[in-house]
Design an enzyme around this catalytic site. Structure first.
Site, PDB file in Angstrom:
ATOM      1  N   ASP A 112       9.602  15.522   5.244  1.00  0.00           N
ATOM      2  CA  ASP A 112       8.143  15.477   5.308  1.00  0.00           C
ATOM      3  C   ASP A 112       7.557  16.699   6.007  1.00  0.00           C
ATOM      4  O   ASP A 112       8.244  17.404   6.752  1.00  0.00           O
ATOM      5  CB  ASP A 112       7.682  14.242   6.092  1.00  0.00           C
ATOM      6  CG  ASP A 112       7.927  12.942   5.352  1.00  0.00           C
ATOM      7  OD1 ASP A 112       8.556  12.966   4.285  1.00  0.00           O
ATOM      8  OD2 ASP A 112       7.487  11.897   5.863  1.00  0.00           O
ATOM      9  N   ASP A 113       6.251  16.886   5.785  1.00  0.00           N
ATOM     10  CA  ASP A 113       5.371  17.764   6.592  1.00  0.00           C
ATOM     11  C   ASP A 113       5.479  19.255   6.308  1.00  0.00           C
ATOM     12  O   ASP A 113       4.778  20.049   6.932  1.00  0.00           O
ATOM     13  CB  ASP A 113       5.560  17.535   8.092  1.00  0.00           C
ATOM     14  CG  ASP A 113       5.184  16.134   8.526  1.00  0.00           C
ATOM     15  OD1 ASP A 113       4.724  15.351   7.673  1.00  0.00           O
ATOM     16  OD2 ASP A 113       5.354  15.809   9.714  1.00  0.00           O
ATOM     17  N   HIS A 173       2.122  14.281   0.510  1.00  0.00           N
ATOM     18  CA  HIS A 173       2.052  13.602   1.809  1.00  0.00           C
ATOM     19  C   HIS A 173       0.646  13.727   2.408  1.00  0.00           C
ATOM     20  O   HIS A 173       0.503  13.917   3.608  1.00  0.00           O
ATOM     21  CB  HIS A 173       3.100  14.255   2.728  1.00  0.00           C
ATOM     22  CG  HIS A 173       3.426  13.496   3.976  1.00  0.00           C
ATOM     23  ND1 HIS A 173       3.613  12.142   4.017  1.00  0.00           N
ATOM     24  CD2 HIS A 173       3.630  13.934   5.254  1.00  0.00           C
ATOM     25  CE1 HIS A 173       3.922  11.762   5.253  1.00  0.00           C
ATOM     26  NE2 HIS A 173       3.924  12.839   6.027  1.00  0.00           N
ATOM     27  N   HIS A 231      -2.450  15.126   6.652  1.00  0.00           N
ATOM     28  CA  HIS A 231      -1.640  14.208   7.456  1.00  0.00           C
ATOM     29  C   HIS A 231      -2.522  13.275   8.304  1.00  0.00           C
ATOM     30  O   HIS A 231      -2.154  12.855   9.393  1.00  0.00           O
ATOM     31  CB  HIS A 231      -0.669  14.971   8.368  1.00  0.00           C
ATOM     32  CG  HIS A 231       0.548  14.164   8.743  1.00  0.00           C
ATOM     33  ND1 HIS A 231       0.604  13.374   9.862  1.00  0.00           N
ATOM     34  CD2 HIS A 231       1.750  14.026   8.138  1.00  0.00           C
ATOM     35  CE1 HIS A 231       1.785  12.796   9.947  1.00  0.00           C
ATOM     36  NE2 HIS A 231       2.503  13.170   8.895  1.00  0.00           N
ATOM     37  N   HIS A 284      12.057  15.820   8.790  1.00  0.00           N
ATOM     38  CA  HIS A 284      10.873  16.673   8.687  1.00  0.00           C
ATOM     39  C   HIS A 284      11.284  18.135   8.648  1.00  0.00           C
ATOM     40  O   HIS A 284      11.831  18.647   9.635  1.00  0.00           O
ATOM     41  CB  HIS A 284       9.943  16.441   9.885  1.00  0.00           C
ATOM     42  CG  HIS A 284       9.449  15.031  10.021  1.00  0.00           C
ATOM     43  ND1 HIS A 284      10.221  14.024  10.572  1.00  0.00           N
ATOM     44  CD2 HIS A 284       8.269  14.462   9.651  1.00  0.00           C
ATOM     45  CE1 HIS A 284       9.533  12.888  10.547  1.00  0.00           C
ATOM     46  NE2 HIS A 284       8.344  13.126  10.002  1.00  0.00           N
TER      47      HIS A 284
END
Length: 343
Positions: A125-126, A176, A180, A273
């Site tokens: 993620d991210d 995503h 965020h 991540h």
């Protein structure tokens, strides 16, 4: 809803499951609340990892009680990976029908238990992020294995050349959100966050269609947003094993966390991540540990591609302000600015 399962060429001979006979323990461990039930039979293919659990209790007349066997996957099959004879590779490729927005990851969704004993899905993620994402990609390439990435829209717009590297190496790219933001908060426009995030990923990929896979920030999915994602036919991903890589700066600690949790679940979707520096540093060790532990990687793909909404494509393009208004040429930074001396 889980769709067809498609074995990779390297593992075509390993996909025909064979249920172990009564002479071997055949129950999956149920130590984790997010794991499989204790009544699910362990299934193994030719050379596939097998998990051992506590066998049925011995009859009262038996002289000795039945032994307790720890859940340990068997060694995985060899993979043809240039430069790394001990690589993980990909054991099989799974295609998902995302119609209706099926959910995966036993931490929140328990409808689709598609992983076999000893199988894992690598997710990040991210990103994309300088240094960290490339470090993750290098480790994955060294093991000739694949993962699924859930980039933040803003990050994708800042570093499109990195996200294109992710796609170019054959990894699956979902989304995503745009920034965020916590979609469970009423002040947040959840629809705009979801759609702008998807549009930003599409633009970063040069307009190429993206995979309709989505992960909620902090895994918080309010019912109305979960319903909306379902209407958009985007599969939702939670996890089975959370690395908590954002809580440590020590690669060894991250690897220990993941491997100890896998000992309990026996399989699962691993959440990491590529935004975190520690993850890039830990990946070579983690992939080596997964191989040594006999785990096998499953690559996720989708039956259909995501169709972004034109109004959000235009909004994101306007917000990014495009190459011309930003004084650019549309080329990636690496092709415009190049180090010719120093480091």
């Amino acid at each position: 809803m889980l769709a067809m399962v498609q074995p990779s060429p390297d593992a075509a001979a390993q996909t025909a499951p064979v249920v172990r006979g009564p002479s071997a323990p055949a129950l999956m461990p149920a130590e984790s609340s997010g794991g499989p039930t204790a009544t699910q039979p362990a299934v193994r293919g030719s050379g596939a990892p097998a998990l051992l659990a506590k066998p049925p209790a011995a009859p009262a007349a038996a002289a000795e009680p039945a032994p307790t066997l720890e859940a340990v996957p068997a060694a995985s099959a060899a993979v043809n990976c240039p430069g790394n004879p001990n690589a993980l590779g990909v054991s099989r490729t799974v295609e998902i029908d995302t119609t209706g927005g099926p959910g995966f990851g036993f931490e929140h969704f328990k409808a689709y238990d598609f992983l076999r004993p000893g199988e894992v899905v690598l997710t990040f993620d991210d990103g994309p992020w300088p240094r960290n994402t490339p470090a993750v990609l290098a480790a994955l390439a060294n093991h000739c294995t694949k993962a699924t990435f859930f980039p933040i829209g803003k990050h994708a717009s800042w570093h499109p050349e990195i996200l294109r590297q992710v796609a170019a190496q054959g990894h699956t790219v979902g989304s995503h959100t745009w920034s965020h933001a916590d979609l469970s908060k009423k002040a947040v426009d959840g629809k705009a966050e979801i759609e702008k995030g998807a549009s930003a990923v599409k633009l970063a990929l040069g307009g190429a269609p993206e995979t309709p896979f989505f992960r909620f920030p902090a895994l918080r999915h309010p019912p109305e947003m979960l319903a909306y994602v379902g209407e958009r036919n985007m599969a939702v991903f939670s996890c089975d094993v959370d690395s908590f890589d954002f809580k440590t700066k020590k690669p060894e600690a991250m690897v220990k966390t993941v491997m100890s949790k896998l000992q309990k679940t026996g399989k699962g979707i691993i959440l990491m991540h590529d935004f975190q520096a520690v993850t890039g540093k830990a990946m070579p060790m983690l992939l080596d540990a997964l191989k040594a532990g006999g785990y096998r990687v499953v690559h996720l793909t989708a039956k259909e591609q995501l169709q972004t909404l034109p109004e959000y494509d235009a909004e994101v393009a306007k917000e990014i302000k495009g190459p011309a208004s930003a004084g650019g040429t549309g080329k990636p930074t690496s092709s415009v600015v190049r180090t010719i001396d120093g480091y």
